[in-house]
Write an enzyme that holds these catalytic residues in place. Sequence first.
Site, short mmCIF file in Angstrom:
data_model
loop_
_atom_site.label_atom_id
_atom_site.label_comp_id
_atom_site.label_asym_id
_atom_site.label_seq_id
_atom_site.Cartn_x
_atom_site.Cartn_y
_atom_site.Cartn_z
N CYS A 1 0.83 -1.20 0.00
CA CYS A 1 0.00 0.00 0.00
C CYS A 1 0.87 1.25 0.00
CB CYS A 1 -0.92 0.02 1.22
SG CYS A 1 -2.15 -1.30 1.25
N GLU B 1 -8.17 -13.93 -26.96
CA GLU B 1 -7.21 -13.95 -25.85
C GLU B 1 -5.87 -14.48 -26.38
OE1 GLU B 1 -4.95 -14.02 -22.67
OE2 GLU B 1 -6.91 -13.02 -22.69
N CYS C 1 -6.27 -0.14 -17.11
CA CYS C 1 -5.56 -0.19 -15.82
C CYS C 1 -4.33 0.70 -15.85
CB CYS C 1 -5.18 -1.63 -15.48
SG CYS C 1 -4.11 -2.44 -16.69
#
Length: 436
Positions: A90, A320, A394
């Site tokens: 984090c 994919e 992302c």
Amino acid sequence: MALLYAPQKKQKTTQKIVAEIQDLDYQGLGVAKIQGKTWFIENALPTEKVEAVVTDEKRQYGLATAQKWLQESSQRVEPQCRYYGRCGGCQGQHIPVEMQRKAKEKALFSRLSKLQAEPIQLMPMICGEQWAYRRRVRLSLLWNAKSKTVEMGFRQKNSNQLVSIQQCLVAEQAINDLIPKLTSLLAQYSAPKQLGHIELVSAENGVAMLLRYKGNLAETDRTLLLEFARVNAVNLFLQDDQNIQLVHGEMPYYALDDIRLSFDIRDFIQVNTRLNQQMVETALDWLDLNQDDHVLDLFCGMGNFTLPLAKRVKSAVGIEGVLDMVKKAQANAQFNHIENVEFYQADLDQSFSEQPWSKQHFNKILLDPPRSGAAFALNALCELGAESILYVSCNPATLVRDAEILRSFGYRIIKTAMIDMFPNTSHLESVTLFIK
């Protein structure tokens, strides 16, 4: 006699700066201006005045870490995790979660808004819980010869050193319940130097566990592991130097839109269960699907988006790059009796003009590329003339680059939303709709 001259090594001096923090970037770094140069400062919040140690300096910007607070923000929060600052997982526990989210949303919207004059709808951010959201963790194992114990935990920030842990606040409770039991298990292991790492995945049918080890597994250790799996209802996988074997339980799976998606423990899945559900629901809603649609899903994995959308359209095709994932997607479609979907293997960084699926007509496209984006694929796919493209990202940098490609082919950005998939971290996920 000649004396050899050996110059003394220069002592590396620590450069420090004093900075007044004006803003927060999406990665949780405080932003300051000093003599025209932008500085990104770790562990610093807006309104704070800090003394910081310089870690890197370039011509146009610099990086630093706050060391002393001359003026502290009233919004700074006490990190809940006892390992924060040492564990590398984090980066933002000192930042109020709403501030984290607004910084990410601001970065996303400002970057996309620069690409077109037409207004873009900023939709409500997609958020969930700040804690206990990760259904997958990887725990490193290290034999401590001095204490003669097996240490288990995460790697330190910017280091290969291990931080031993007893819990992880962002992991799901089912995973945290197992950690102390794993500590006891490993203390009984007969060949601790052979241990590599443990992966834990919380699935619908219990926690799946992968133990990586080197060499041969002693029969006593195998018995120990099997008993642990039986008592704790764990789906146990063992990985040696060559292969992975399921030795107890069944393959893990998760539920999504009344669909059961089975996966191997090493397969990529979205780690935030609730946010994945919300993300898929948002994608289906924004694409405005109907029974006349023919939809193409790129970077489809094992069907996370493809199978839910196939239930709502005339036909769906998933592409994919990894053949094993294609086979899993096909198996998931068969298990769930979804017959209007096809899956193909293709390297989307290479020409796919000769692929049979590329000759089909698709009026809508969904893509969920890796961090590197989908520049090559988009240049080819735009020729297909789909009316709408939904891009799940992302990485904001590659999203902007790819959005420029789509713009050059006549697509407009209609709306976007930030997805807070990984609270307390620097990751920024988003979903953006393009219409032609």
